[in-house]
Design an enzyme around this catalytic site. Structure first.
Site, PDB file in Angstrom:
ATOM      1  N   TRP A 124       0.868  -1.183   0.000  1.00 35.57           N
ATOM      2  CA  TRP A 124       0.000   0.000   0.000  1.00 35.57           C
ATOM      3  C   TRP A 124       0.905   1.234   0.000  1.00 35.57           C
ATOM      4  O   TRP A 124       1.854   1.301   0.787  1.00 35.57           O
ATOM      5  CB  TRP A 124      -0.878  -0.038   1.244  1.00 35.57           C
ATOM      6  CG  TRP A 124      -1.789   1.136   1.423  1.00 35.57           C
ATOM      7  CD1 TRP A 124      -2.550   1.745   0.452  1.00 35.57           C
ATOM      8  CD2 TRP A 124      -2.060   1.831   2.650  1.00 35.57           C
ATOM      9  NE1 TRP A 124      -3.269   2.771   1.008  1.00 35.57           N
ATOM     10  CE2 TRP A 124      -2.988   2.857   2.347  1.00 35.57           C
ATOM     11  CE3 TRP A 124      -1.615   1.696   3.956  1.00 35.57           C
ATOM     12  CZ2 TRP A 124      -3.480   3.722   3.311  1.00 35.57           C
ATOM     13  CZ3 TRP A 124      -2.102   2.555   4.914  1.00 35.57           C
ATOM     14  CH2 TRP A 124      -3.029   3.560   4.599  1.00 35.57           C
ATOM     15  N   ASP A 130      -1.066  -6.083   9.389  1.00 36.40           N
ATOM     16  CA  ASP A 130      -1.999  -5.056   8.929  1.00 36.40           C
ATOM     17  C   ASP A 130      -3.280  -5.775   8.505  1.00 36.40           C
ATOM     18  O   ASP A 130      -3.302  -6.498   7.507  1.00 36.40           O
ATOM     19  CB  ASP A 130      -1.399  -4.258   7.766  1.00 36.40           C
ATOM     20  CG  ASP A 130      -2.301  -3.099   7.366  1.00 36.40           C
ATOM     21  OD1 ASP A 130      -3.467  -3.077   7.805  1.00 36.40           O
ATOM     22  OD2 ASP A 130      -1.853  -2.222   6.607  1.00 36.40           O
ATOM     23  N   LYS A 179     -13.239  -0.438   5.677  1.00 38.32           N
ATOM     24  CA  LYS A 179     -13.769  -1.253   4.574  1.00 38.32           C
ATOM     25  C   LYS A 179     -14.913  -2.150   5.034  1.00 38.32           C
ATOM     26  O   LYS A 179     -15.973  -2.167   4.429  1.00 38.32           O
ATOM     27  CB  LYS A 179     -12.666  -2.139   3.985  1.00 38.32           C
ATOM     28  CG  LYS A 179     -11.325  -1.496   3.876  1.00 38.32           C
ATOM     29  CD  LYS A 179     -11.220  -0.523   2.733  1.00 38.32           C
ATOM     30  CE  LYS A 179     -10.083   0.423   2.991  1.00 38.32           C
ATOM     31  NZ  LYS A 179      -9.415   0.947   1.839  1.00 38.32           N
TER      32      LYS A 179
HETATM   33  N1  PMP Z   1      -3.719  -0.820   5.407  1.00 36.95           N
HETATM   34  C1  PMP Z   1      -4.057  -1.114   4.159  1.00 36.95           C
HETATM   35  C2  PMP Z   1      -3.409  -2.274   3.482  1.00 36.95           C
HETATM   36  C3  PMP Z   1      -5.029  -0.355   3.499  1.00 36.95           C
HETATM   37  O1  PMP Z   1      -5.352  -0.672   2.248  1.00 36.95           O
HETATM   38  C4  PMP Z   1      -5.626   0.721   4.168  1.00 36.95           C
HETATM   39  C5  PMP Z   1      -6.670   1.575   3.500  1.00 36.95           C
HETATM   40  N2  PMP Z   1      -6.533   1.796   2.173  1.00 36.95           N
HETATM   41  C6  PMP Z   1      -5.223   0.995   5.480  1.00 36.95           C
HETATM   42  C7  PMP Z   1      -4.280   0.207   6.071  1.00 36.95           C
HETATM   43  C8  PMP Z   1      -5.746   2.155   6.284  1.00 36.95           C
HETATM   44  O2  PMP Z   1      -7.076   2.284   6.341  1.00 36.95           O
HETATM   45  P1  PMP Z   1      -7.817   3.393   7.212  1.00 36.95           P
HETATM   46  O3  PMP Z   1      -6.806   4.306   7.779  1.00 36.95           O
HETATM   47  O4  PMP Z   1      -8.733   4.073   6.262  1.00 36.95           O
HETATM   48  O5  PMP Z   1      -8.551   2.642   8.248  1.00 36.95           O
END
Ligand code: PMP
Length: 400
Positions: free
Chosen positions: A130, A211, A246
């Site tokens: 990411w 993650d 998500k």
């Molecule tokens: N880790 C990964 C692999 C992600 O794809 C995302 C969101 N695109 C996140 C962490 C962070 O998500 P958020 O901060 O929106 O909860």
């Protein structure tokens, strides 16, 4: 002073979203940022969330600050969602969970905690990963050590490359692991590969950061967590970063968690107090609304049931669109060119398209994907799939 400030590079994903919004072509298709869209191309508020918000409006809970680490009840429910109802590490009091602003907040606190505990160390991370990962860890002072995630053809994972790169690590270095639905490739390790990797993580005394941004997007809430639960049941240290962006569609509410799992016998007060001190100087206390929605959805049986059903619908729609895309491309460019995409999982697919081809898709066909070749499969629907398949066939007529 500010005249000397250079322009910072745009974010690779959100920068493109701005270009998309500015694009005047009415047939434009957005397959960039990882946000779920339904068949109508909308990102609706999930029904379980709308219902929880209705109840919250009636309750009118106070807007007084939450504790620095979030509500104790939220943190308890989170540990159970991630690790299961009766995990030995939770029962043994080896875990600390904090409510964080999204998965990003959790990742940043995790990085700062590692720096406080170990000094500025290296962190192994897949290449690609990411786009925000290297930025977050570098900002905290950790040095990214990339390993090549896919094989040379770009069609499947390459664990050997990781094992070789691990030779360069020292005990106490960190390793970032995408628990499920690897972003951006959509290619996950099988159980045997996970066990090989985690065996080496243990042997080399690396600190894994799991993650877990897509719990429930692979197979189910529990099945997606199996490997983490297994690892944490051993006498291992680990950090788990999770997100409800998500799987509950709570992107804008900024709600997630960090769980620190310690070794048996290790004292928790240093971990808790250091985490709190990091949070206090970064954003002081977490935002309450998203956490309250999560708590209601997790604890009211009807809401929880509705959540799991809606999550299954999202997962199935994405899988269907991925299968459709592979079939449409097979008709246009031959059966084998994109068949590897069928084995990928989660919101994203790695197309193998180059940055140049991604640019052509944007400029000539109004189809927006990120330069890494990552496609947000959740942005596909019956109305745009032909256009997308035609566009990909036009920019990648032969082997990509
Ligand atoms: N880790 C990964 C692999 C992600 O794809 C995302 C969101 N695109 C996140 C962490 C962070 O998500 P958020 O901060 O929106 O909860």
């Amino acid at each position: 002073m500010f005249e000397r400030l250079a322009v910072a590079p745009p974010d690779p994903v959100f920068g493109l979203l701005e270009d998309f919004r500015a694009d005047k072509r009415t047939h434009k298709v957005n397959l960039t940022v990882g946000v779920y869209q339904d068949e109508a191309g909308q990102t609706p508020v999930m029904q379980c969330v709308a219902e929880a918000e209705r109840k919250l409006a009636e309750q009118r809970a106070s807007k007084a600050y939450l504790p620095i680490d979030g509500a104790a009840s939220y943190n308890r429910f989170l540990a159970r969602l991630l690790l299961g109802e009766q995990h030995s590490a939770v029962a043994a009091g080896r875990t600390v969970t904090l409510h964080t602003p999204g998965g990003t907040g959790a990742l940043r606190i995790a990085s700062d905690l590692i720096v406080r505990a170990q000094g500025k160390r290296r962190i192994l991370m897949s290449d690609p990963t990411w786009a925000n990962h290297p930025q977050i860890f570098t900002a905290a002072g950790l040095e990214p050590l990339p390993w090549r995630y896919l094989n040379a053809a770009g069609t499947n994972v390459d664990v050997e490359s990781l094992l070789e790169t691990m030779e360069q690590t020292r005990p106490g270095d960190a390793i970032l692991l995408h628990t499920i639905c690897h972003n951006p490739t959509g290619c996950d390790w099988n159980r045997e590969q996970w066990r090989t990797v985690l065996g080496e993580v243990q042997r080399r005394e690396l600190i894994p950061i799991f993650d877990f941004a897509y719990q429930g997007f692979g197979r189910s809430i529990d099945a997606d967590a199996e490997i983490v639960r297994e690892f944490c049941a051993g006498a291992n240290e680990a950090l788990i970063c999770s997100s409800f962006s998500k799987n509950l569609g709570l992107y804008a509410e900024r709600v997630g968690s960090l769980t620190v799992v310690s070794r048996p016998g290790a004292a928790l007060p240093p971990i808790v107090s250091q985490c709190k001190s990091i949070v206090r100087t970064m954003y002081s206390t977490p935002p309450a609304h998203g956490g309250r929605i999560v708590e209601l959805v997790l604890t009211e049986p009807a809401l929880r049931e509705s959540w799991l059903a809606e999550l299954a619908t999202m997962r199935e729609r994405i899988d269907q669109m991925r299968t459709r895309l592979v079939a449409e491309l097979a008709e246009r460019v031959g059966r084998d060119e994109f068949s590897f995409v069928a084995g990928q999982r989660g919101m994203f697919s790695y197309s193998g398209l180059s940055a140049d081809q991604a640019r052509q898709l944007r400029d000539d066909h109004a189809v927006y994907i990120v330069d890494s070749g990552r496609i947000n499969v959740a942005g596909l629907n019956e109305k745009n799939i032909d256009q997308v398949a035609n566009a990909i066939a036009a920019v990648a007529p032969a082997r990509v």
